[in-house]
Motif scaffolding. Structure first.
Motif, PDB file in Angstrom:
ATOM      1  N   ARG A  23       0.830  -1.211   0.000  1.00 22.92           N
ATOM      2  CA  ARG A  23       0.000   0.000   0.000  1.00 22.92           C
ATOM      3  C   ARG A  23       0.861   1.256   0.000  1.00 22.92           C
ATOM      4  N   SER A  24       2.051   1.158  -0.558  1.00 22.58           N
ATOM      5  CA  SER A  24       3.017   2.252  -0.475  1.00 22.58           C
ATOM      6  C   SER A  24       2.824   3.326  -1.534  1.00 22.58           C
ATOM      7  N   MET A  25       2.022   3.028  -2.593  1.00 22.51           N
ATOM      8  CA  MET A  25       1.852   3.999  -3.679  1.00 22.51           C
ATOM      9  C   MET A  25       0.406   3.991  -4.171  1.00 22.51           C
ATOM     10  N   ASN A  26      -0.543   3.976  -3.246  1.00 22.23           N
ATOM     11  CA  ASN A  26      -1.936   3.842  -3.677  1.00 22.23           C
ATOM     12  C   ASN A  26      -2.690   5.167  -3.790  1.00 22.23           C
ATOM     13  N   ILE A  27      -1.961   6.301  -3.682  1.00 17.49           N
ATOM     14  CA  ILE A  27      -2.578   7.619  -3.847  1.00 17.49           C
ATOM     15  C   ILE A  27      -1.661   8.497  -4.695  1.00 17.49           C
ATOM     16  N   ARG A  28      -2.226   9.144  -5.699  1.00 18.01           N
ATOM     17  CA  ARG A  28      -1.481  10.131  -6.486  1.00 18.01           C
ATOM     18  C   ARG A  28      -1.532  11.453  -5.729  1.00 18.01           C
ATOM     19  N   THR A  29      -0.371  12.083  -5.483  1.00 19.22           N
ATOM     20  CA  THR A  29      -0.317  13.323  -4.715  1.00 19.22           C
ATOM     21  C   THR A  29      -0.322  14.536  -5.643  1.00 19.22           C
ATOM     22  N   PRO A  30      -1.097  15.571  -5.327  1.00 21.20           N
ATOM     23  CA  PRO A  30      -1.186  16.733  -6.205  1.00 21.20           C
ATOM     24  C   PRO A  30       0.006  17.675  -6.142  1.00 21.20           C
ATOM     25  N   ALA A  31       0.639  17.794  -4.981  1.00 17.27           N
ATOM     26  CA  ALA A  31       1.691  18.795  -4.808  1.00 17.27           C
ATOM     27  C   ALA A  31       2.873  18.554  -5.748  1.00 17.27           C
ATOM     28  N   SER A  32       3.406  17.349  -5.763  1.00 19.67           N
ATOM     29  CA  SER A  32       4.587  17.053  -6.576  1.00 19.67           C
ATOM     30  C   SER A  32       4.278  16.084  -7.702  1.00 19.67           C
ATOM     31  N   PHE A  33       3.021  15.709  -7.843  1.00 18.82           N
ATOM     32  CA  PHE A  33       2.597  14.720  -8.825  1.00 18.82           C
ATOM     33  C   PHE A  33       3.429  13.443  -8.711  1.00 18.82           C
ATOM     34  N   GLY A  34       3.540  13.016  -7.463  1.00 17.89           N
ATOM     35  CA  GLY A  34       4.180  11.753  -7.180  1.00 17.89           C
ATOM     36  C   GLY A  34       3.147  10.815  -6.568  1.00 17.89           C
ATOM     37  N   TYR A  35       3.616   9.840  -5.811  1.00 21.07           N
ATOM     38  CA  TYR A  35       2.710   8.863  -5.200  1.00 21.07           C
ATOM     39  C   TYR A  35       3.039   8.717  -3.725  1.00 21.07           C
ATOM     40  N   THR A  36       2.015   8.460  -2.943  1.00 17.82           N
ATOM     41  CA  THR A  36       2.197   8.184  -1.530  1.00 17.82           C
ATOM     42  C   THR A  36       1.309   7.005  -1.182  1.00 17.82           C
TER      43      THR A  36
END
Length: 368
Positions: free
Chosen positions: A134-147
């Motif tokens: 579950r280490s990359m199941n959300i796309r983050t808006p700030a840096s357009f990376g994953y969390t």
């Protein structure tokens, strides 16, 4: 976890289907993603504002390399959201970021819409929580990376922020993507709706059409299915009718009954989606070359940037379309585009309104 993009595109290709239009409900003036970097309330995107013209796939030609994603926006996003993404990309934004920001800025819908969205995304979040990684199941808006997150409420909100701008009839495609790969973030499945047609495995339109459980049509789409049988080669016709039936099933599973209007729209978009996956047939290029001559007579700059065949966009789409059509269907679509070219030359039609998808949709929806 590293997201294997090639494997992901192959997955989405396998589950790709068509969507249909949804009713325009009231929207709230607030965006669902404000706390995670989305637009402020006053700047949210009304999903149902289309200025009277819904974006067509051919509107994507000006964006060049973003064709695949742009086509997905047109097919699967609400009109206002698709238009927002197209305008941002035309202004220089990266296509993947433009699609993300447009979705994340979508205004909230009615109470009923938000309740339906919460139910849908609750199932998505529950499935994501079954993943080992579950280490990359959300796309983050700030840096357009994953969390990553194991908090159901966080996953629920992240899903709602991005699915709100997706047409309700297209949402089951995202659910099926997450069901098959629960460690994916929702936006990866959204991106996958615009899989690369060039790299994706095409469908042999001359293959033998075997009968199957999805070969029948409901009474609501009798005219559409009869037209599909006449317009398409046997295999694409069966694939399109299978898509219609499967769309009806996944809509029911998602709690959105497939009424006559939705099925009729599904018939049109299933038809367009099937043709978009066609392998090239030798005779198709001949027809398309002839159409390009007709179009160039109306617009001498046809192939330059900002024009209909920029980068060969119209030609590529044309070849796929004609590869899946029967002789009768080819003649009908050819005449539709040729008539559009003549009207454009006469000044009674805009070149940007000439659309292969619009011609196919019109012919599929014609009443007998």
């Amino acid at each position: 976890m590293k997201l294997d993009r090639s494997a992901f595109l192959a997955l989405v290709t396998a589950i790709s289907a068509a969507a249909c239009a949804a009713p325009a409900d009231d929207v709230d003036e607030t965006s669902g993603a404000q706390s995670r970097g989305g637009a402020p309330a006053a700047a949210c995107v009304n999903p149902h504002v289309d200025n009277g013209v819904y974006p067509a796939a051919e509107a994507c030609y000006a964006i060049g390399e973003s064709w695949g994603q742009c086509n997905a926006w047109v097919s699967h996003f609400y009109a206002g959201v698709a238009r927002s993404a197209i305008e941002a990309t035309g202004g220089g934004a990266d296509a993947y970021d433009a699609g993300f920001r447009a979705l994340a800025s979508t205004c909230k819908g009615s109470d009923a819409d938000e309740a339906r969205l919460t139910t849908f995304c609750g199932a998505i979040a529950d499935k994501q929580l079954t993943a080992r990684d579950r280490s990359m199941n959300i796309r983050t808006p700030a840096s357009f990376g994953y969390t990553g997150s194991s908090d159901r409420s966080v996953l629920l909100d992240a899903c709602k922020d991005l699915v709100r701008g997706v047409r309700i009839e297209s949402r089951p495609l995202i659910r099926r993507c997450i069901d098959r790969q629960p460690d994916f973030p929702v936006y990866a499945c959204v991106e996958g709706l615009g899989f690369d047609d060039v790299r994706a495995k095409c469908e042999d339109t001359n293959a033998v059409a075997s009968s199957g459980m999805f070969s029948g049509c409901s009474t609501d789409v009798e005219d559409e299915c009869r037209n599909i049988d006449g317009l398409f080669k046997a295999k694409p016709a069966l694939d399109t009718k299978s898509c219609i039936v499967e769309t009806e099933i996944i809509l029911a599973e998602g709690g959105a009954p497939a009424d006559a209007r939705r099925l009729q729209e599904a018939a049109r978009t299933c038809a367009i989606g099937t043709l978009a996956r066609s392998c090239e047939a030798p005779e198709a290029r001949t027809s398309c070359d002839a159409l390009v001559v007709e179009l160039k007579d109306a617009d001498p700059q046809l192939g330059t940037k900002g024009h209909l065949n920029a980068g060969g966009a119209f030609t590529k789409r044309c070849i796929k379309t004609f590869s899946g059509l029967s002789t009768s269907g080819s003649n009908d679509v050819f005449n539709c585009i040729r008539d559009g070219a003549k009207a454009a030359k006469a000044g009674t039609k805009k070149m940007t309104d000439i659309s292969l998808d619009a011609c196919v949709g019109m012919l599929v929806g014609a009443k007998g």
